[in-house]
Design a protein around this motif. Structure first.
Motif, PDB file in Angstrom:
ATOM      1  N   ARG A 142      20.424  11.809 -44.834  1.00  0.00           N
ATOM      2  CA  ARG A 142      22.003  11.700 -44.661  1.00  0.00           C
ATOM      3  C   ARG A 142      22.381  11.716 -43.336  1.00  0.00           C
ATOM      4  NH1 ARG A 142      22.490  16.069 -49.708  1.00  0.00           N
ATOM      5  NH2 ARG A 142      22.449  14.883 -51.292  1.00  0.00           N
ATOM      6  N   GLU A 159      22.784   3.364 -45.989  1.00  0.00           N
ATOM      7  CA  GLU A 159      21.407   3.133 -46.686  1.00  0.00           C
ATOM      8  C   GLU A 159      20.771   1.864 -46.434  1.00  0.00           C
ATOM      9  OE1 GLU A 159      20.803   6.103 -49.938  1.00  0.00           O
ATOM     10  OE2 GLU A 159      21.556   7.840 -48.782  1.00  0.00           O
ATOM     11  N   ARG A 209      13.919   8.999 -49.874  1.00  0.00           N
ATOM     12  CA  ARG A 209      15.284   9.488 -50.126  1.00  0.00           C
ATOM     13  C   ARG A 209      15.808   9.428 -51.763  1.00  0.00           C
ATOM     14  NH1 ARG A 209      20.377  10.124 -52.100  1.00  0.00           N
ATOM     15  NH2 ARG A 209      22.196  10.281 -50.364  1.00  0.00           N
TER      16      ARG A 209
END
Length: 248
Positions: A142, A159, A209
């Protein structure tokens, strides 16, 4: 950057000296019988200042010291008992680890989380120190995403889609800047470098992630595996930071 072992050991030794307990001398003409209070050799101010440095050393050398070293052992006698034991362990680790690895046939280079890019490590540090490795890697992801958004000025993408656009070899457009890892010389190398960065970023977010974030009930990641994942985000962070911003 490698650890400056002599400096680190000096800091640990100073802290251990300041927090050593001793029995104050009896007042003149008075002999104390039975239990007498013991004191730290250093002042509270000196110990607190030293502890500020030592805690950062311990976070680097023994990342899980807050959970692995008992916090309540003899705390009624000395509030710094956990710090003292952790400092002693860290000093032993600094002295012995390299020699142990050599004699056991494992003297390969060691990866240090503290030496990784600050976006990755600072995002992960607090959770890492408490042993929440999976969440720590997610926090690092993040942080890298947020810093990338800040650099290119785009909050409407994140992302995978964000990195697909910023590393695209297409010319920048109004509101769609690019990041350039090398000058556009028309070569295949230029195209492959940016195509590789785009694919690497997609792998980091789609392959690391997302599974870490969305699969409840997973067992905790082993620390060495989490370190490998954190290193991936460190690589991506360095590419983003060093890249030149290209705007229309």
């Amino acid at each position: 950057m490698s650890i400056d072992i002599p400096w680190v050991r000096d800091q640990l030794a100073e802290f251990l000296s300041l927090t050593e307990l001793y029995r104050p001398a009896d007042p003149p003409g008075v002999t104390m019988v039975g239990f007498t209070h013991r004191m730290n050799r250093g002042s509270d101010e000196a110990i607190i200042a030293s502890a500020h440095v030592v805690e950062q050393i311990l976070d680097r050398v023994l990342p899980q010291w807050r959970t692995e070293v008992p916090a309540d052992r003899n705390k009624s006698v000395n509030r710094w008992c956990q710090h003292r034991e952790a400092a002693q362990r860290a000093d032993a680790a600094l002295v012995c680890d390299a020699e142990v690895r050599q004699h056991l046939g494992d003297d390969a280079p060691q990866v240090s989380a503290g030496a990784m890019h600050s976006w990755a490590w600072e995002g992960a540090r607090a959770l890492w120190s408490s042993g929440h490795f999976r969440e720590a890697v997610t926090a690092a992801a993040r942080k890298v995403n947020a810093e990338t958004q800040n650099k290119v000025g785009r909050r409407n993408l994140s992302e995978v889609k964000l990195f697909q656009q910023i590393f695209s070899v297409e010319p920048p457009k109004p509101g769609q800047p690019r990041l350039r890892l090398m000058d556009d010389d028309g070569s295949e190398t230029y195209r492959s470098v940016h195509r590789g960065a785009m694919a690497f970023a997609e792998g980091c977010y789609a392959g690391i992630r997302n599974p870490n974030s969305h699969e409840d009930g997973q067992p905790e990641l082993p620390e060495h595996e989490a370190l490998e994942q954190l290193a991936a985000f460190s690589v991506l962070a360095r590419w983003v930071e060093k890249a030149e911003l290209a705007t229309a």
